[in-house]
Design a protein around this motif. Structure first.
Motif, PDB file in Angstrom:
ATOM      1  N   SER A   1       0.833  -1.213   0.000  1.00  0.00           N
ATOM      2  CA  SER A   1       0.000   0.000   0.000  1.00  0.00           C
ATOM      3  C   SER A   1       0.862   1.255   0.000  1.00  0.00           C
ATOM      4  CB  SER A   1      -0.894   0.007   1.251  1.00  0.00           C
ATOM      5  OG  SER A   1      -0.099   0.117   2.431  1.00  0.00           O
ATOM      6  N   ARG A   2       2.175   1.086  -0.166  1.00  0.00           N
ATOM      7  CA  ARG A   2       3.107   2.222  -0.088  1.00  0.00           C
ATOM      8  C   ARG A   2       2.737   3.331  -1.070  1.00  0.00           C
ATOM      9  NH1 ARG A   2       7.984   3.728   1.804  1.00  0.00           N
ATOM     10  NH2 ARG A   2       9.387   4.913   0.428  1.00  0.00           N
ATOM     11  N   TYR A   3       2.183   2.973  -2.213  1.00  0.00           N
ATOM     12  CA  TYR A   3       1.895   3.960  -3.260  1.00  0.00           C
ATOM     13  C   TYR A   3       0.395   4.225  -3.385  1.00  0.00           C
ATOM     14  CZ  TYR A   3       6.616   2.403  -4.073  1.00  0.00           C
ATOM     15  OH  TYR A   3       7.930   2.081  -3.882  1.00  0.00           O
ATOM     16  N   SER A   4      -0.307   3.999  -2.309  1.00  0.00           N
ATOM     17  CA  SER A   4      -1.762   4.191  -2.301  1.00  0.00           C
ATOM     18  C   SER A   4      -2.143   5.200  -1.227  1.00  0.00           C
ATOM     19  CB  SER A   4      -2.459   2.856  -2.040  1.00  0.00           C
ATOM     20  OG  SER A   4      -2.107   1.885  -2.997  1.00  0.00           O
ATOM     21  N   TYR A   5      -3.423   5.481  -1.141  1.00  0.00           N
ATOM     22  CA  TYR A   5      -3.999   6.326  -0.083  1.00  0.00           C
ATOM     23  C   TYR A   5      -3.424   7.748  -0.125  1.00  0.00           C
ATOM     24  CZ  TYR A   5      -5.765   1.871   1.485  1.00  0.00           C
ATOM     25  OH  TYR A   5      -6.404   0.650   1.522  1.00  0.00           O
ATOM     26  N   PHE A   6      -3.540   8.363  -1.301  1.00  0.00           N
ATOM     27  CA  PHE A   6      -3.118   9.748  -1.470  1.00  0.00           C
ATOM     28  C   PHE A   6      -4.217  10.687  -0.973  1.00  0.00           C
ATOM     29  CE2 PHE A   6       0.139   7.836  -3.741  1.00  0.00           C
ATOM     30  CZ  PHE A   6       0.992   8.739  -4.352  1.00  0.00           C
ATOM     31  N   ASP A   7      -3.808  11.842  -0.490  1.00  0.00           N
ATOM     32  CA  ASP A   7      -4.746  12.891  -0.110  1.00  0.00           C
ATOM     33  C   ASP A   7      -4.451  14.148  -0.922  1.00  0.00           C
ATOM     34  OD1 ASP A   7      -6.273  11.616   1.983  1.00  0.00           O
ATOM     35  OD2 ASP A   7      -4.422  11.641   3.149  1.00  0.00           O
ATOM     36  N   ALA A   8      -5.485  14.955  -1.131  1.00  0.00           N
ATOM     37  CA  ALA A   8      -5.353  16.210  -1.868  1.00  0.00           C
ATOM     38  C   ALA A   8      -6.025  17.320  -1.071  1.00  0.00           C
ATOM     39  CB  ALA A   8      -5.982  16.085  -3.259  1.00  0.00           C
ATOM     40  N   PRO A   9      -5.403  17.756   0.029  1.00  0.00           N
ATOM     41  CA  PRO A   9      -6.057  18.736   0.903  1.00  0.00           C
ATOM     42  C   PRO A   9      -6.286  20.087   0.248  1.00  0.00           C
ATOM     43  CG  PRO A   9      -3.765  18.396   1.545  1.00  0.00           C
ATOM     44  CD  PRO A   9      -4.088  17.345   0.534  1.00  0.00           C
ATOM     45  N   TRP A  10      -5.614  20.347  -0.868  1.00  0.00           N
ATOM     46  CA  TRP A  10      -5.819  21.623  -1.559  1.00  0.00           C
ATOM     47  C   TRP A  10      -7.093  21.615  -2.405  1.00  0.00           C
ATOM     48  CZ3 TRP A  10      -1.976  18.115  -2.585  1.00  0.00           C
ATOM     49  CH2 TRP A  10      -2.034  17.442  -3.804  1.00  0.00           C
ATOM     50  N   ILE A  11      -7.760  20.484  -2.512  1.00  0.00           N
ATOM     51  CA  ILE A  11      -9.020  20.400  -3.243  1.00  0.00           C
ATOM     52  C   ILE A  11     -10.139  20.183  -2.237  1.00  0.00           C
ATOM     53  CG2 ILE A  11     -10.341  19.205  -5.008  1.00  0.00           C
ATOM     54  CD1 ILE A  11      -7.792  18.319  -6.265  1.00  0.00           C
ATOM     55  N   ALA A  12     -10.927  21.223  -2.012  1.00  0.00           N
ATOM     56  CA  ALA A  12     -12.034  21.094  -1.062  1.00  0.00           C
ATOM     57  C   ALA A  12     -12.979  19.997  -1.536  1.00  0.00           C
ATOM     58  CB  ALA A  12     -12.766  22.422  -0.946  1.00  0.00           C
ATOM     59  N   GLY A  13     -13.318  19.116  -0.632  1.00  0.00           N
ATOM     60  CA  GLY A  13     -14.257  18.049  -0.976  1.00  0.00           C
ATOM     61  C   GLY A  13     -13.599  16.782  -1.462  1.00  0.00           C
ATOM     62  N   ALA A  14     -12.339  16.859  -1.939  1.00  0.00           N
ATOM     63  CA  ALA A  14     -11.673  15.651  -2.399  1.00  0.00           C
ATOM     64  C   ALA A  14     -11.319  14.763  -1.207  1.00  0.00           C
ATOM     65  CB  ALA A  14     -10.415  16.001  -3.186  1.00  0.00           C
TER      66      ALA A  14
END
Length: 744
Positions: A144-157
């Motif tokens: 899972s090292r390359y999974s579970y990304f977050d995009a906090p700069w996109i509201a709602g993502a």
């Protein structure tokens, strides 16, 4: 089919720019549109088939886990961003608990498999592999090292990028009818495992070195991957200019990028020659004649940092170069091309599990051909051209297959002259993008809008389009967007197949909310089968000619034609003949149709003011007017202090017979009781309002939920509502957490 309708206002939602790799921006999101649309609960069943001519000619056969024999649990279908099933091919996959299996029966010879798999965040381990019932000595390594990304700069993502690809040479040649089983044995402790697809292929033996090639191991490269081979590669490509530098089978670790000019760097095949590097090429310019072929570059990019050049190629290869037969994985971007790359050919590559784009051409992209590539599980546009800071022209995306781009589009053309997009297949877009976008969004300046002839021909879009979770804005499978500039190019769209779109099929929008015109668009030949809401989603003015467009299985209505701003005329849809299935229009421009919804009267229980445009006389600090219609009673608008009167005006988008209003303050007990004095006005236009309720005081009591209800006179027809505050006993300002308007 000629559509004529008066213009009606749609909500303008702030346009979001998503950061793009190595620039400061992301893939664009359309701005305008009513909010609070729900994801389709039951997407249309897949009944159509992609056209045989579309997509890449691939060396492998993909099998879906849910269609194989298994004793696991099928998850999905689900189109809601942030769920594992929403990122699966076909939006379905199979979950395997300990002891469970999925067994694939081969339909063609194969000696290798690539599996798209998800395991819990933080887990790594193995999944056992059986061939014809016999367990292999070597399992499939999963992480899972390359999974579970977050995009906090996109509201709602939400958290995304759940799947990653693992590959394995099976060590034997299998025939059609043989079975390959993936099984969670007792020693496989990384689960539960969610298996999406398995790609089976017959990998050829390693290639031999060309005569006269310079072998990187002769300059000290370590094929075991233990020692750093950067210096050996650097020396080899410098000495090998004008010829071929050979990468024999093995694994090579590079810690710094290499500079390339006038050289061919070739491997024994992408299954045999592997370079471990997160920054393989990083150069501003090159004299050109660079050819990269037949090896793998696998990175170690675990988060997206747009200022880092964590790409296979970052910058320029120079004119008359090529990239072919490559396997690119776990990088930020496959190819982020700036500078001069005229005449570049990018073909027959696999680009998997990118944190951002698969390939992006940034200006000076002239005469480039990108063809026969397989791009899957990118974190931004899979294939894109940005016509900045120079003009892109005469470049082509053709016969590519794109699967599951996350947070952006499958294929996107941003400006440029005489661009061609033909015979591509895009499947299963997720969250923030369309399958195919033709756009004038100017991310940076200078930007060169669409010009000349834009040819979009023979493309197939399957389960493409999405509900943007940032602004709850539906995005179609195919989008034409006059974002920052009117579309004045000749846009010729032909022989398009759109299957099982969860929302709408074809969209005309001015995503910046300016209502810029889209003209000179011709759609000649489009087969639309199974669409969740409407076949045509028109949101700006202009003109499009439709010929031989057929739609079946339309969820709500043929057409949504609601331009923004409200003073614009609707899009002129010219019937060129041969059209069918486009009958019926969605009439309530104040909200988005939901998949399968009855296009009748507005829901009497719907808050007509929710997420509508608001104008206020003033506000204090961060307590802006939009917080009074955001659906969250805990947030609130507050005017400038110690200054009355203050007003709040909301635009409902069209005239409604409004029966009652509900006014709210935050329900927290920390808010003491207070009374506010105000007048309620309404009318068809903002500058000609009449008094609906004369000045009176309203008591807000936390014990009663801090809300009051006001009935309006029978037959009140209003588009605009204005509350004018003249006093508040609890605070020297006007305050309101929610203004709600209902039909009755």
């Amino acid at each position: 089919m000629s559509v004529t309708r008066r213009a009606r206002l749609r909500t303008r939602l702030p346009a979001a720019l998503a950061a793009a790799a190595c620039a400061a921006l992301l893939a664009a999101l359309p701005a305008a549109g009513p909010a609070q649309a729900a994801a389709p609960a039951h997407p249309a069943a897949a009944t159509g088939e992609a056209t045989a001519a579309a997509g890449a000619d691939l060396p492998f056969v993909t099998q879906e886990a849910e269609a194989a024999e298994h004793n696991g649990t099928v998850i999905g279908p689900d189109y809601t961003q942030g769920t594992v099933a929403s990122e699966a091919s076909g939006r379905r996959a199979v979950r395997l608990a300990s002891g469970q299996r999925v067994s694939f029966t081969l339909t063609a010879p194969a000696n290798a498999v690539t599996v798209a798999c998800n395991i819990p965040d933080g887990a790594s381990g193995t999944l056992s592999v059986y061939v014809n019932g016999q367990k292999l000595d070597r399992p499939l390594d999963v992480t899972s090292r390359y999974s579970y990304f977050d995009a906090p700069w996109i509201a709602g993502a939400k958290t995304h990028h759940f799947f990653s690809h693992a590959r394995l040479l099976l060590g034997r040649d299998l025939s059609a009818g043989d079975t390959v089983t993936l099984q969670a044995d007792p020693g496989d402790t990384a689960g539960p495992y969610v298996v999406d697809t398995a790609d089976f292929e017959q990998v050829a033996d390693p290639a031999e070195a060309p005569a006269g090639a310079l072998d990187v191991t002769s300059r000290g490269a370590d094929p075991t991957g233990v020692a750093d081979s950067t210096q050996a590669f650097t020396q080899a490509v410098a000495e090998g200019r004008g010829g071929v530098v050979w990468i024999p089978p093995g694994t090579y670790r590079l810690t710094q990028p290499v500079y390339l000019e006038n050289v061919t760097l070739r491997g024994a095949g992408s299954w045999y020659s592997t370079v471990l590097s997160s920054r393989f090429v990083n150069q501003g310019e090159s004299p050109g004649n660079v050819h990269l072929a037949d090896f793998a570059v696998i990175g170690d990019v675990t988060q997206r940092v747009d200022s880092n050049p964590d790409n296979f190629v970052n910058g320029s290869l120079g004119p008359d170069s090529s990239v072919s037969g490559m396997w690119l994985q776990h990088l930020k971007v496959g190819l982020w091309l700036t500078g001069t790359n005229d005449g570049l050919r990018v073909e027959d590559n696999r680009i998997l599990d990118m944190a951002a784009d698969g390939l992006n051409l940034n200006g000076n992209a002239n005469g480039i051909v990108v063809r026969n590539n397989y791009v899957r599980n990118t974190g931004d546009d899979a294939l894109a051209m940005w016509s900045l800071p120079a003009l892109n022209h005469d470049s082509t995306f053709e016969h590519n297959t794109v699967v599951q781009p996350n947070l952006a589009n499958g294929i996107a053309i941003y400006g440029g002259r005489d661009i061609t997009v033909r015979d591509n297949e895009v499947r299963d877009t997720n969250a923030l993008g369309s399958g195919l976008a033709i756009s004038n969004q100017a991310f940076l300046q200078p930007f060169f809008p669409l010009a000349g002839t834009i040819t979009v021909a023979g493309n197939t879009l399957v389960r493409a389009g999405a509900l943007n979770p940032n602004w709850n804005h539906p995005m179609s499978a195919l989008r034409i967007d006059s974002y920052n500039h009117p579309v004045e190019a000749e846009v010729r769209i032909s022989d398009t197949t759109i299957l099982d779109s969860p929302w709408s099929a074809i969209q005309f929008v001015s995503g910046g909310g300016q209502g810029l015109a889209i003209g000179n668009v011709t759609i000649d030949g489009a087969r639309i089968e199974n669409v969740g809401t409407v076949a045509l989603q028109a949101e700006t003015t202009g003109r499009a000619t439709l010929r031989n467009v057929t739609a079946t299985g339309v969820g709500v209505a043929g057409v949504y034609n609601c331009p923004y701003p409200s003073g614009l005329g609707p899009l002129d849809l010219v019937d060129g003949g041969g059209n069918s299935g486009l009958d019926g229009q969605w009439t309530d421009c104040g909200t988005w149709p939901q998949p399968g919804e009855d296009p009748g009267e507005p829901d009497p229980g719907r808050n007509l003011a929710a997420h509508r445009p608001v104008t206020v006389s003033s506000h204090t600090d961060v307590y802006s007017g939009s917080l009074a219609v955001d659906g969250d009673a805990a947030s609130y608008w507050e005017s400038a202090n110690n200054s009355f009167p203050q007003s709040l005006t909301v635009d409902l988008g069209q005239q409604f017979e409004v029966g009652r209003l509900v006014l709210r303050l935050p329900p927290s007990a920390a808010w003491q009781s207070r009374t506010q004095t105000l007048t309620i006005q309404g009318g068809a236009t903002a500058d000609a309002l009449t008094e609906l309720v004369p000045q009176r005081t309203y008591a807000f009591d936390p014990a009663a939920g801090n809300q009051v209800t006001q009935a309006l006179p029978d037959g009140t027809q209003v588009r605009y509502l204005r509350l004018t505050f003249t006093a508040n006993t609890g605070w020297p300002a006007a305050q309101l957490s929610e203004l709600e308007a209902y039909l009755s």
